[in-house]
Design an enzyme around this catalytic site. Structure first.
Site, PDB file in Angstrom:
ATOM      1  CG  ASP A  14       7.860  -7.604  -0.707  1.00  0.00           C
ATOM      2  OD1 ASP A  14       6.984  -8.435  -1.021  1.00  0.00           O
ATOM      3  OD2 ASP A  14       9.066  -7.917  -0.545  1.00  0.00           O
ATOM      4  CD  GLU A 221       5.573 -13.994   3.110  1.00  0.00           C
ATOM      5  OE1 GLU A 221       6.689 -14.279   3.550  1.00  0.00           O
ATOM      6  OE2 GLU A 221       5.279 -14.117   1.902  1.00  0.00           O
TER       7      GLU A 221
END
Ligand code: FUB
Length: 320
Positions: A14, A221
């Site tokens: 991420d 997401e």
């Protein structure tokens, strides 16, 4: 140019890349093998702290690991699962906005503040009021206003909310229903709270119709926002269909018209990225599971150059 794995010494995911003081700072999640089994709610992602990495030459420069900048044990309201985060600078202070589960098992967003991009970051005692779900991206527009994009489906709990209220029963749209959107809220001047109720981020097709829930390119997401030639590029992961996609709008709230796929499927369940300009070139930071032999919860951060065509379309890249 081949993609570069940035930090082979450890598993991180991420990556939120930002340029501060002429250097690239990457704020990743810090993966480790907790022993939890894989489940559809991401119970295998049990991250406990954040590091920051920095470099001054994206494809060749040495990567500095500045060590732990925030530990879940130091966040009064958070119990576990420190998922994605992002950092924004305002008036010489650095604000790390992060997602973690509170002691009721509910994902919230929190803020921690530092005097330098490499921290250490001091967390606030409470989460952002009215925050929920995961994957914050904090974007500073040219006029200085800061916006927080957030949200994630399944383990990210977005299906438990409608109109910013918690539902008694979760609802995951199907078929031609409107999909669950990412959310965006302007931040207060002190970057500690939402200045307004979060609004849905609408992704529409060329005719202005929202992409339906069964479209493989709908939002799941990992929201990210960047600006290119005056346009707002909202990019995101499609989760279970394993793409990174983007959509383009005229303002930070959208609507955003679907633009295409940035990266073809990557190895590993999740796709998560950031896009940043540095020294006149654009880069895509993301992660995959190649070095861990496809272990979903052990991801490695990568970077590769990103290009646009004359019309401002992002050229689709193949991951290797
Ligand atoms: O790292 C945990 C979760 O996996 C992130 O919050 C999602 O975006 C996915 O990458």
């Amino acid at each position: 140019m081949k993609p570069r794995y940035l930090f082979p010494k450890d598993y991180m995911a991420d990556p939120s890349a930002n340029v501060f003081n002429d250097r690239v700072y990457i704020y990743p999640s810090h993966d480790w093998d907790s022993g939890e089994c894989f489940d559809d709610d991401g119970g295998h992602f049990q991250m406990k702290d954040y590091h920051v990495l920095s470099l001054d030459d994206v494809m060749d420069g040495e990567v500095t690991d500045h060590g732990v900048i925030l530990d879940v044990a130091d966040v009064p309201w958070a119990e576990k699962q420190m998922w994605d985060n992002d950092v924004v600078e305002k008036d010489g202070k650095y604000y790390l906005v992060f997602s973690a589960k509170d002691y009721n098992g509910v994902f919230r967003l929190g803020v921690a503040v530092a005097d330098r991009p490499e921290g250490p970051f001091k967390p606030q005692g409470d989460p952002i009021r009215g925050s929920y779900s995961i994957d914050p991206c904090v974007f500073k527009d040219d006029d200085g206003q800061i916006y927080c994009y957030f949200g994630g489906i399944w383990g990210g709990q977005l299906q438990w909310y409608k109109d910013n209220k918690a539902l008694k029963c979760e609802h995951l749209p199907e078929g031609k229903e409107d999909p669950l959107p990412s959310r965006v809220a302007r931040m207060t001047d002190d970057v500690m709270q939402f200045a307004e109720m979060p609004r849905p981020v609408l992704i529409v097709d060329g005719n202005g119709k929202p992409l339906p829930a069964d479209d493989p390119h709908r939002f799941f997401e990992a929201s990210w926002m960047h600006k290119y030639k005056g346009k707002y590029y909202f990019s995101y992961s499609t989760g279970d269909t394993h793409y990174l996609c983007y959509a383009v709008g005229d303002n930070p709230y959208g609507p955003f018209t679907y633009g295409g796929v940035i990266l073809e499927p990557v190895v590993g369940w999740t796709t998560h990225h950031s896009i940043v300009e540095y020294k006149g070139r654009w880069y895509l930071f993301h992660h995959d599971c190649v070095p861990s032999n496809d272990t979903t919860w052990l991801r490695s951060v990568k970077v590769m150059p990103l290009s646009y065509d004359e019309e401002g379309r992002i050229l689709t890249m193949k991951s290797e």
